[in-house]
Design an enzyme around this catalytic site. Sequence first.
Site, short mmCIF file in Angstrom:
data_model
loop_
_atom_site.label_atom_id
_atom_site.label_comp_id
_atom_site.label_asym_id
_atom_site.label_seq_id
_atom_site.Cartn_x
_atom_site.Cartn_y
_atom_site.Cartn_z
N ARG A 51 0.87 -1.16 -0.03
CA ARG A 51 -0.05 0.14 0.04
C ARG A 51 0.91 1.17 -0.03
NH1 ARG A 51 -3.43 -2.07 5.39
NH2 ARG A 51 -4.30 -4.18 4.76
N ASP A 53 0.43 5.53 0.97
CA ASP A 53 -0.63 6.41 1.63
C ASP A 53 -0.96 7.09 0.62
OD1 ASP A 53 0.30 5.08 3.78
OD2 ASP A 53 1.74 6.55 4.52
N TYR A 111 12.35 3.51 -2.09
CA TYR A 111 11.42 4.78 -1.94
C TYR A 111 12.26 5.90 -1.98
CZ TYR A 111 7.14 2.64 -0.16
OH TYR A 111 5.99 1.94 -0.29
N ARG A 198 8.08 8.29 6.01
CA ARG A 198 7.62 9.40 6.19
C ARG A 198 8.37 9.90 7.75
NH1 ARG A 198 1.55 9.65 4.87
NH2 ARG A 198 1.78 11.72 5.50
#
Length: 245
Positions: A51, A53, A111, A198
């Site tokens: 997933r 966000d 990422y 994050r």
Amino acid sequence: MRNIKLIIEYDGSRYSGWQRLKGADETIQGKLEGVLTQMVGSPIEVIGSGRTDAGVHARGQVANFHTKSDMSLKEIHKYMNYYLPQDIVVKEVKEVSEKFHSRYNVKSKKYVCYIWNHWIPSAFHRKYSYHLSEKLDIALMQEASEKLLGTHDFIGFSSVKKTNKSTTRTIKEITITKEGNMVIFSFIGDGFLYNMVRIIMGTLIEIGLKQKKVSYIDEILESKTRSIAGKTLSPQGLFLEEVYY
């Protein structure tokens, strides 16, 4: 039954994340399933590598679905990109082994997070980077990031609530570079917890602004307490860059 693998890129700005929701479904998974179901005339479930966000983007999200359709790969590819919104693009369509599972077979993910580090904001990068006007100390953030490498319990860097599942992950590589006014953070790991990148970013920024010492990382890892770590960075600068199998 055919097993079709997709590589997808998307601008997550106006979506509620990857995972399908009930009701008005403004999600990436929901949009893909809607187009595929329309294409074959029966319900299709799309399995994603993981997933993302709300507001997070992707250049290399991987997904797969099963179908009895005899459409060629090129026909499927053209159909999807014709009917999908312009901010979701299928980059590759490939038929794979029945055993392939886009989530369970993942070995690692990459990422990338972008910070526009200048007192003047950017009109062109505003949707795809986080604007920070105060100057960051790159060397301090690099020193701190080295403490995150390897295998740790990252529960303190996550929004995960109580869980019976393991919160131990391995980060294999972190790089921090600067190109003009853009600071680019790259993370490669075997998996990432909810909001983990994050929250790490929010923590590294505090160190880069000299609000916290490098040892701040050790405190969070040892305490395993979310409230000690930095804030959760807003999502617009974060991209799922690549998934490795």
